[in-house]
Design an enzyme around this catalytic site. Structure first.
Site, mmCIF file in Angstrom:
data_model
loop_
_atom_site.group_PDB
_atom_site.id
_atom_site.type_symbol
_atom_site.label_atom_id
_atom_site.label_comp_id
_atom_site.label_asym_id
_atom_site.label_seq_id
_atom_site.Cartn_x
_atom_site.Cartn_y
_atom_site.Cartn_z
ATOM 1 N N GLU A 30 0.529 -1.473 0.122
ATOM 2 C CA GLU A 30 -0.511 -0.207 0.190
ATOM 3 C C GLU A 30 0.878 1.061 0.038
ATOM 4 O O GLU A 30 0.192 2.092 -0.897
ATOM 5 C CB GLU A 30 -0.837 0.314 1.358
ATOM 6 C CG GLU A 30 -2.029 -1.373 0.994
ATOM 7 C CD GLU A 30 -3.295 -0.728 2.381
ATOM 8 O OE1 GLU A 30 -2.607 0.616 3.090
ATOM 9 O OE2 GLU A 30 -4.083 -1.360 2.353
ATOM 10 N N ASP A 69 -8.890 0.544 -0.414
ATOM 11 C CA ASP A 69 -7.405 0.627 -0.147
ATOM 12 C C ASP A 69 -7.242 1.709 -0.956
ATOM 13 O O ASP A 69 -6.204 3.099 -0.698
ATOM 14 C CB ASP A 69 -6.434 -0.209 -1.054
ATOM 15 C CG ASP A 69 -6.704 -2.153 0.286
ATOM 16 O OD1 ASP A 69 -7.214 -1.549 0.940
ATOM 17 O OD2 ASP A 69 -6.493 -3.175 -0.196
ATOM 18 N N LYS A 85 -4.381 -6.932 -2.396
ATOM 19 C CA LYS A 85 -4.271 -8.411 -1.896
ATOM 20 C C LYS A 85 -2.956 -8.945 -2.482
ATOM 21 O O LYS A 85 -3.308 -9.099 -4.201
ATOM 22 C CB LYS A 85 -4.775 -8.803 -2.616
ATOM 23 C CG LYS A 85 -6.711 -8.311 -1.356
ATOM 24 C CD LYS A 85 -6.391 -8.808 0.009
ATOM 25 C CE LYS A 85 -7.885 -9.246 0.831
ATOM 26 N NZ LYS A 85 -7.281 -8.127 1.707
#
Length: 168
Positions: A30, A69, A85
């Protein structure tokens, strides 16, 4: 917070939509995506966990909230919601010969993710947006993650050389 979690310090707060003092990353992937979004001239605006989508979880039969996200607004007018993911979590877990706690946990996670992603796809469709799941493969294609280094072949075992003891 764990080593791969933290508060992201914005370099270009004008590109961020949301609270610029509370940009939380929950994985190193991220964080790398945040850096990419800030540096990418095709991304005109972005946010993380600012879009909340309700979803129905099939296991407990209750509604929950899915914090996405990444939201990307692109220069070409597209808006994309991104879920980050590992590739192994995008497919159903492989059923072992006997049920294990790990398999049960992975199965429940898979169902929850499917419920979230179905709700996200519907949410995006209603708004004319796109919903994408980025795995490590996607991140490598975009240059967000480095490509993996190929493993070197192991060295062949050398034969021991027998030597005669030296007399002194």
């Amino acid at each position: 917070m764990a080593a791969h979690q933290g508060i992201y310090k914005l370099k270009k707060p004008e590109k961020y939509r949301g609270d610029p003092n509370n940009v939380v990353y929950r994985s190193s992937w991220e964080r790398r995506c945040f850096v990419w979004a800030e540096r990418n001239d095709d991304v005109v605006q972005w946010s993380s966990e600012e879009v909340v989508i309700p979803y129905f979880y099939d296991i407990d039969k209750k509604y929950h909230r899915y914090f996405t996200d990444l939201l990307l607004k692109m220069k070409d007018g597209r808006t994309i919601i991104v879920e980050i993911k590992p590739a192994k979590e995008v497919s159903p877990p492989v059923k072992p010969s006997r049920k294990t706690k790990r398999y049960i946990t992975e199965s429940l996670t898979y169902v929850k993710n499917q419920n979230k992603w179905e709700a996200a796809a519907s949410y995006c469709k209603d708004r004319g947006w796109a919903f994408e799941i980025w795995t490590e493969n996607t991140l490598q294609q975009f240059g967000i993650l480095p490509k993996p280094i190929k493993k070197l072949k192991s060295m062949p075992k050398l034969k021991a050389i027998k030597t005669k003891p030296v007399k002194r």
